[in-house]
Design a protein around this motif. Structure first.
Motif, short mmCIF file in Angstrom:
data_model
loop_
_atom_site.label_atom_id
_atom_site.label_comp_id
_atom_site.label_asym_id
_atom_site.label_seq_id
_atom_site.Cartn_x
_atom_site.Cartn_y
_atom_site.Cartn_z
N UNK A 178 -40.72 102.71 162.53
CA UNK A 178 -40.58 103.45 161.34
C UNK A 178 -40.40 103.81 160.24
N UNK A 179 -40.74 103.28 158.68
CA UNK A 179 -40.08 103.66 157.62
C UNK A 179 -41.24 104.89 156.62
N UNK A 180 -40.62 105.99 156.22
CA UNK A 180 -41.59 106.97 155.86
C UNK A 180 -40.80 107.24 154.27
N UNK A 181 -41.54 107.57 153.28
CA UNK A 181 -41.01 107.65 151.59
C UNK A 181 -42.17 109.01 151.46
N UNK A 182 -40.79 110.45 150.91
CA UNK A 182 -42.27 111.30 150.20
C UNK A 182 -42.17 111.26 149.40
N UNK A 183 -43.83 110.62 149.21
CA UNK A 183 -44.39 110.60 147.47
C UNK A 183 -44.46 111.86 146.98
#
Length: 297
Positions: free
Chosen positions: A137-142
């Protein structure tokens, strides 16, 4: 507890606010956490805090906007823990200018920090996950700024919007590897009230293109600012099996702002003010109360 048991999380960013709280939340759910920061002190402080709570953490130092560092940092996390199952990215710095006053250094720094940093952290983390056969799982803060135009903040708008759509494309490419890519878009964060009270949030000082905390609060139906614990909770969900059928999605944390009719300003009718919000605000670091922090807005 235990929703991320025996998994390894790599967190790019180690501030005591968003990234540090998210790293703490991952650790509380059973993950072993590698925390990265360009500043050794920040990375080591975050790792020490997590270890002080009885969890597993490891500090890494480098600049993930530089390809050699991004590659090395992922390799060091894998060398230390054996693999990476989860990645959370909060790389980048915000530069506020009007378009007519924009300088190329700050424009390029915005794009390099958020967009190039997002690409490189994804590239090398995804490679490591695929090589290990990890369903990751790859999660980016936008940001909500990726979805809307904010005057005086167009470099940030552009960089975050680019990152948002990069993540959608990455989700499509990485789906065959069972690697999910999702984003989190928060609105105004409460820690800004004690981190940058005068620098960012006073239109009387910085001109009509600076939005005040009141401007944000009056557009949030739930009547409070987003906080780092909200992001940590969303990140744990996106990292866990509970979201195993979600990819290419943006997790919106705006207190209902975008759901409302654009001209409706709830605070104008309810009497919500920043002063009211600050009265009950509890400063926090790594997701826990920080009573030593004093708010002056």
């Amino acid at each position: 507890m235990g929703r991320l048991q025996d998994r390894v999380a790599l967190v790019f960013g180690a501030s005591p606010h968003i990234a540090g709280t998210t790293a703490h939340w991952f650790a509380k759910e059973g993950a072993r956490v590698a925390v990265v920061d360009i500043r050794a002190e920040a990375a080591e402080r975050c790792a020490a805090f997590i270890k002080g709570k009885g969890y597993e953490a490891h500090a890494l130092v480098g600049d993930p906007t530089q390809e050699a560092d991004a590659k090395r940092l992922v390799a060091e996390a894998v060398a230390h823990y054996g693999r990476v199952d989860i990645m959370f990215n909060q790389v980048g710095n915000q530069y506020r200018h009007t378009i007519m006053d924009m300088n190329l250094h700050d424009w390029n720094a915005s794009l390099t920090g958020y967009l190039t940093g997002g690409m490189l952290t994804t590239k090398y983390t995804a490679r490591a996950m695929a090589e290990a056969g990890v369903a990751g799982s790859i999660i980016h803060l936008v940001s909500d700024a990726a979805h809307q135009g904010e005057a005086g903040n167009t470099a940030y708008n552009a960089a975050k919007a680019g990152l948002l759509n990069f993540c959608r494309g990455a989700a499509m490419e990485l789906a065959p590897h069972r690697i999910r890519v999702n984003t989190i878009s928060p609105t105004f964060m409460d820690h800004l009230l004690w981190q940058y009270p005068a620098k960012m949030l006073n239109p009387r000082i910085h001109g009509p293109h600076t939005m005040s905390a009141d401007d944000f609060l009056k557009g949030i139906p739930l009547g409070r600012f987003c906080n780092a614990r909200d992001i940590g909770n969303a990140a744990v969900f996106l990292a866990s099996d509970e979201s195993s059928f979600m990819t290419g999605q943006d997790f919106l944390l705006d207190g209902g702002a975008r759901a409302g009719y654009y001209c409706w300003r709830p605070g104008a009718h309810s009497g919500i003010t920043t002063e009211d919000a600050i009265h009950d605000l509890e400063p926090h670091q790594y997701g826990e109360p920080a009573p030593h922090i004093k708010i002056s807005y």
